[in-house]
Design a protein around this motif. Sequence first.
Motif, PDB file in Angstrom:
ATOM      1  N   ALA A   5     -16.842 -13.388 -22.927  1.00  0.00           N
ATOM      2  CA  ALA A   5     -15.947 -14.065 -23.463  1.00  0.00           C
ATOM      3  C   ALA A   5     -16.238 -15.163 -23.461  1.00  0.00           C
ATOM      4  CB  ALA A   5     -15.383 -14.649 -21.686  1.00  0.00           C
ATOM      5  N   ASN A   6     -15.475 -15.760 -24.794  1.00  0.00           N
ATOM      6  CA  ASN A   6     -14.951 -16.740 -25.616  1.00  0.00           C
ATOM      7  C   ASN A   6     -16.154 -16.879 -26.458  1.00  0.00           C
ATOM      8  OD1 ASN A   6     -12.234 -17.478 -24.117  1.00  0.00           O
ATOM      9  ND2 ASN A   6     -13.125 -18.012 -22.350  1.00  0.00           N
ATOM     10  N   ALA A   7     -16.671 -16.503 -26.179  1.00  0.00           N
ATOM     11  CA  ALA A   7     -18.216 -16.028 -27.361  1.00  0.00           C
ATOM     12  C   ALA A   7     -17.969 -15.571 -28.651  1.00  0.00           C
ATOM     13  CB  ALA A   7     -19.021 -14.856 -27.018  1.00  0.00           C
ATOM     14  N   SER A   8     -18.418 -16.788 -29.871  1.00  0.00           N
ATOM     15  CA  SER A   8     -17.556 -16.760 -31.044  1.00  0.00           C
ATOM     16  C   SER A   8     -18.795 -15.380 -31.613  1.00  0.00           C
ATOM     17  CB  SER A   8     -17.656 -17.546 -32.054  1.00  0.00           C
ATOM     18  OG  SER A   8     -16.542 -18.668 -31.711  1.00  0.00           O
ATOM     19  N   ALA A   9     -19.441 -14.094 -31.472  1.00  0.00           N
ATOM     20  CA  ALA A   9     -20.373 -12.751 -31.329  1.00  0.00           C
ATOM     21  C   ALA A   9     -20.620 -13.267 -33.080  1.00  0.00           C
ATOM     22  CB  ALA A   9     -20.495 -12.430 -30.871  1.00  0.00           C
ATOM     23  N   ILE A  10     -19.173 -13.079 -33.637  1.00  0.00           N
ATOM     24  CA  ILE A  10     -18.948 -12.360 -35.385  1.00  0.00           C
ATOM     25  C   ILE A  10     -18.377 -13.747 -35.822  1.00  0.00           C
ATOM     26  CG2 ILE A  10     -18.521 -10.465 -37.003  1.00  0.00           C
ATOM     27  CD1 ILE A  10     -18.009  -9.337 -34.895  1.00  0.00           C
ATOM     28  N   ALA A  11     -19.708 -13.520 -37.181  1.00  0.00           N
ATOM     29  CA  ALA A  11     -18.866 -15.413 -38.779  1.00  0.00           C
ATOM     30  C   ALA A  11     -18.449 -14.128 -39.760  1.00  0.00           C
ATOM     31  CB  ALA A  11     -20.327 -15.617 -38.539  1.00  0.00           C
ATOM     32  N   PHE A  12     -17.822 -14.387 -40.404  1.00  0.00           N
ATOM     33  CA  PHE A  12     -17.647 -13.350 -41.631  1.00  0.00           C
ATOM     34  C   PHE A  12     -17.481 -14.570 -42.526  1.00  0.00           C
ATOM     35  CE2 PHE A  12     -15.026 -12.064 -44.679  1.00  0.00           C
ATOM     36  CZ  PHE A  12     -16.083 -11.096 -45.590  1.00  0.00           C
ATOM     37  N   GLY A  13     -17.654 -14.907 -43.968  1.00  0.00           N
ATOM     38  CA  GLY A  13     -17.345 -15.809 -44.908  1.00  0.00           C
ATOM     39  C   GLY A  13     -18.636 -15.821 -45.688  1.00  0.00           C
ATOM     40  N   ASP A  14     -18.277 -17.133 -47.309  1.00  0.00           N
ATOM     41  CA  ASP A  14     -18.926 -16.942 -47.816  1.00  0.00           C
ATOM     42  C   ASP A  14     -20.011 -18.009 -47.394  1.00  0.00           C
ATOM     43  OD1 ASP A  14     -20.659 -17.946 -50.397  1.00  0.00           O
ATOM     44  OD2 ASP A  14     -18.952 -17.465 -51.579  1.00  0.00           O
ATOM     45  N   GLY A  54     -25.768 -27.918 -42.938  1.00  0.00           N
ATOM     46  CA  GLY A  54     -25.157 -28.327 -41.802  1.00  0.00           C
ATOM     47  C   GLY A  54     -23.591 -27.642 -42.920  1.00  0.00           C
ATOM     48  N   VAL A  55     -22.013 -27.681 -41.668  1.00  0.00           N
ATOM     49  CA  VAL A  55     -21.619 -26.936 -42.524  1.00  0.00           C
ATOM     50  C   VAL A  55     -21.048 -27.709 -43.709  1.00  0.00           C
ATOM     51  CG1 VAL A  55     -18.667 -26.131 -42.744  1.00  0.00           C
ATOM     52  CG2 VAL A  55     -20.635 -25.701 -40.510  1.00  0.00           C
ATOM     53  N   GLN A  56     -20.924 -27.306 -45.238  1.00  0.00           N
ATOM     54  CA  GLN A  56     -20.655 -28.175 -46.124  1.00  0.00           C
ATOM     55  C   GLN A  56     -18.694 -27.708 -46.302  1.00  0.00           C
ATOM     56  OE1 GLN A  56     -22.474 -27.442 -50.029  1.00  0.00           O
ATOM     57  NE2 GLN A  56     -23.245 -25.040 -50.001  1.00  0.00           N
ATOM     58  N   ASP A  57     -18.487 -26.920 -46.335  1.00  0.00           N
ATOM     59  CA  ASP A  57     -16.641 -25.932 -46.998  1.00  0.00           C
ATOM     60  C   ASP A  57     -16.721 -25.539 -45.602  1.00  0.00           C
ATOM     61  OD1 ASP A  57     -14.528 -25.464 -47.625  1.00  0.00           O
ATOM     62  OD2 ASP A  57     -15.877 -23.906 -49.822  1.00  0.00           O
ATOM     63  N   PHE A  58     -15.668 -25.920 -44.243  1.00  0.00           N
ATOM     64  CA  PHE A  58     -15.194 -25.562 -43.422  1.00  0.00           C
ATOM     65  C   PHE A  58     -13.834 -24.596 -43.727  1.00  0.00           C
ATOM     66  CE2 PHE A  58     -16.903 -28.965 -42.265  1.00  0.00           C
ATOM     67  CZ  PHE A  58     -17.111 -29.418 -41.267  1.00  0.00           C
ATOM     68  N   ASP A  59     -13.421 -24.039 -45.279  1.00  0.00           N
ATOM     69  CA  ASP A  59     -12.792 -23.122 -45.242  1.00  0.00           C
ATOM     70  C   ASP A  59     -13.051 -21.618 -45.282  1.00  0.00           C
ATOM     71  OD1 ASP A  59     -10.512 -24.694 -44.797  1.00  0.00           O
ATOM     72  OD2 ASP A  59     -10.593 -25.220 -46.835  1.00  0.00           O
ATOM     73  N   ALA A  60     -15.090 -21.844 -45.818  1.00  0.00           N
ATOM     74  CA  ALA A  60     -15.177 -21.172 -45.835  1.00  0.00           C
ATOM     75  C   ALA A  60     -16.117 -20.166 -45.433  1.00  0.00           C
ATOM     76  CB  ALA A  60     -16.712 -21.075 -47.041  1.00  0.00           C
ATOM     77  N   ILE A  61     -16.407 -20.559 -43.563  1.00  0.00           N
ATOM     78  CA  ILE A  61     -16.719 -20.112 -42.479  1.00  0.00           C
ATOM     79  C   ILE A  61     -15.475 -19.232 -41.009  1.00  0.00           C
ATOM     80  CG2 ILE A  61     -18.552 -19.275 -40.885  1.00  0.00           C
ATOM     81  CD1 ILE A  61     -20.030 -21.018 -42.561  1.00  0.00           C
ATOM     82  N   LYS A  62     -15.513 -18.329 -41.044  1.00  0.00           N
ATOM     83  CA  LYS A  62     -14.503 -17.297 -39.988  1.00  0.00           C
ATOM     84  C   LYS A  62     -15.328 -17.562 -38.427  1.00  0.00           C
ATOM     85  CE  LYS A  62     -11.570 -19.509 -42.198  1.00  0.00           C
ATOM     86  NZ  LYS A  62     -10.568 -21.161 -42.381  1.00  0.00           N
ATOM     87  N   LEU A  63     -14.705 -17.205 -37.984  1.00  0.00           N
ATOM     88  CA  LEU A  63     -15.428 -17.008 -37.063  1.00  0.00           C
ATOM     89  C   LEU A  63     -14.852 -15.888 -35.913  1.00  0.00           C
ATOM     90  CD1 LEU A  63     -16.504 -20.081 -35.224  1.00  0.00           C
ATOM     91  CD2 LEU A  63     -17.878 -18.584 -36.751  1.00  0.00           C
ATOM     92  N   LEU A  64     -15.285 -14.554 -34.971  1.00  0.00           N
ATOM     93  CA  LEU A  64     -14.310 -13.956 -34.271  1.00  0.00           C
ATOM     94  C   LEU A  64     -14.563 -14.157 -33.066  1.00  0.00           C
ATOM     95  CD1 LEU A  64     -12.831 -11.403 -34.346  1.00  0.00           C
ATOM     96  CD2 LEU A  64     -14.573  -9.860 -34.132  1.00  0.00           C
ATOM     97  N   LYS A  65     -13.885 -14.980 -32.557  1.00  0.00           N
ATOM     98  CA  LYS A  65     -14.079 -15.008 -31.143  1.00  0.00           C
ATOM     99  C   LYS A  65     -13.635 -13.729 -29.476  1.00  0.00           C
ATOM    100  CE  LYS A  65     -13.146 -19.077 -27.935  1.00  0.00           C
ATOM    101  NZ  LYS A  65     -12.020 -20.642 -27.490  1.00  0.00           N
ATOM    102  N   PHE A  66     -14.118 -13.651 -28.950  1.00  0.00           N
ATOM    103  CA  PHE A  66     -13.453 -12.759 -27.997  1.00  0.00           C
ATOM    104  C   PHE A  66     -12.845 -12.943 -27.212  1.00  0.00           C
ATOM    105  CE2 PHE A  66     -16.786 -11.178 -30.837  1.00  0.00           C
ATOM    106  CZ  PHE A  66     -16.621  -9.716 -30.503  1.00  0.00           C
ATOM    107  N   SER A  67     -11.948 -13.479 -27.325  1.00  0.00           N
ATOM    108  CA  SER A  67     -10.562 -14.389 -26.347  1.00  0.00           C
ATOM    109  C   SER A  67      -9.435 -13.426 -26.463  1.00  0.00           C
ATOM    110  CB  SER A  67     -10.988 -15.390 -26.507  1.00  0.00           C
ATOM    111  OG  SER A  67     -10.061 -15.688 -27.684  1.00  0.00           O
ATOM    112  N   ALA A  68      -8.351 -13.439 -25.550  1.00  0.00           N
ATOM    113  CA  ALA A  68      -7.343 -13.319 -25.239  1.00  0.00           C
ATOM    114  C   ALA A  68      -6.397 -13.663 -26.573  1.00  0.00           C
ATOM    115  CB  ALA A  68      -6.858 -13.337 -23.866  1.00  0.00           C
ATOM    116  N   ALA A  69      -6.701 -15.360 -26.795  1.00  0.00           N
ATOM    117  CA  ALA A  69      -5.913 -16.388 -27.609  1.00  0.00           C
ATOM    118  C   ALA A  69      -6.989 -17.519 -28.122  1.00  0.00           C
ATOM    119  CB  ALA A  69      -5.201 -16.716 -27.180  1.00  0.00           C
TER     120      ALA A  69
END
Length: 404
Positions: free
Chosen positions: A343-352, A389-404
């Motif tokens: 619940a509410n875990a960001s278990a998958i990330a996708f991006g460059d 650390g993150v250098q470009d915040f638009d390059a990585i997106k997360l899949l959050k296991f939540s209702a919204a």
Amino acid sequence: MTKEVKMTPVSTETRAALAEVMTAFEAFKSANDQRLGEIEKRASADILLEDKVSRIDAALDQQKTALDRLLLDQQRPAVSGTDKLNNPGWQRYVRQGDVAAFQEAKSLNAGTAGEGGYVVPQETEALIDRQLAEASPLRAIASVRSSSAAVFRKPVSRGGAASGWVTETAARPETTSPDLDLLDFPAAELYAMPAATQQLLDDAMVDIDQWLADEIRDVFAAQESAAFISGDGVNKPRGFLSYTCNVEGGQAWGELGYVATGVEGGFAATDPGDALIDLIYAPKNAYRASGRFLMNRRTVSAVRRFKDADGNYLWQPGLSEAGTSTLLGYPVSEAEDMPDIAANASAIAFGDFRKGYLIIDRQGVEVLRDPFSAKPYVLFYTTKRVAGGVQDFDAIKLLKFSAA
């Protein structure tokens, strides 16, 4: 130092491992199709069939891991004879503790007087870095730079720069200046303390530099991997999961965007792959072109069972000796420090990740030889300074296991 990189002929062992992966995947598809058929007919599958699918899935994981290890060994750069370390001072210091012939000394801890050590030769440092790149999932996919500063500062543009069209002789009015920000990446100290017997050190046939790199590889890689993913930035690199996350489209500068699965702690019961498609299309096309998934092996096991509307499996093993497994056509990297599906875990990330995450190695791996603290063993207190650390915040997106 000269380094020769060649395409190594595919070994018989690698071909055999690839064949085993493909055979296991075919067996997995057959058993899973049977399981799904029973679920459609009876709303549940036989417990023995569920166990069979799980066992085949576990075997497929093992065979895929073995294949990845063989591919890493095969892709390792070939090192010529001129690369062999020929530093008698360093060798005498490591083997015998003789500092007289060792030229470059440097304090390991600038704040503590009397505690000293020695900077390893460049060839040894390069060997350690190469070993870490093989063992650490994030090092293999992120940007890695070297720096001599304690804090690496990178200016980034947050947009705002204006432009316009003009004729050849028209005036050029002043445009709006870009909105710049400064990202700080402070280096933190990572240490390990491998031990050796004096008999081992006296053996001239033992490659001391390879031994040292092998001993600290797994220790450093485990600590780095955890920090690059979820580190809080306090005396360690800051992981991308430690940044504030907001729903995709509503995030501000310095926040990562996420896509929700729509179900608390899991995927939707119908068309679960739709959430993965939404995640793929969350980054802009410039990042999506070099995008990849990042998740742990338990999450891979879950998405491996998904099929599209035509009955094709979304996860596919690499179809060539140099390939990697894919999910919806994008490469999949496994990192055990990614969270499990919950619940509410960001278990998958996708991006460059090469554009999105930056790793900084402060130059100079340092070694302090200690023959006194653990007699009869000789300890080698080895330190390496790393930032991230993150250098470009638009390059990585997360899949959050939540209702919204």
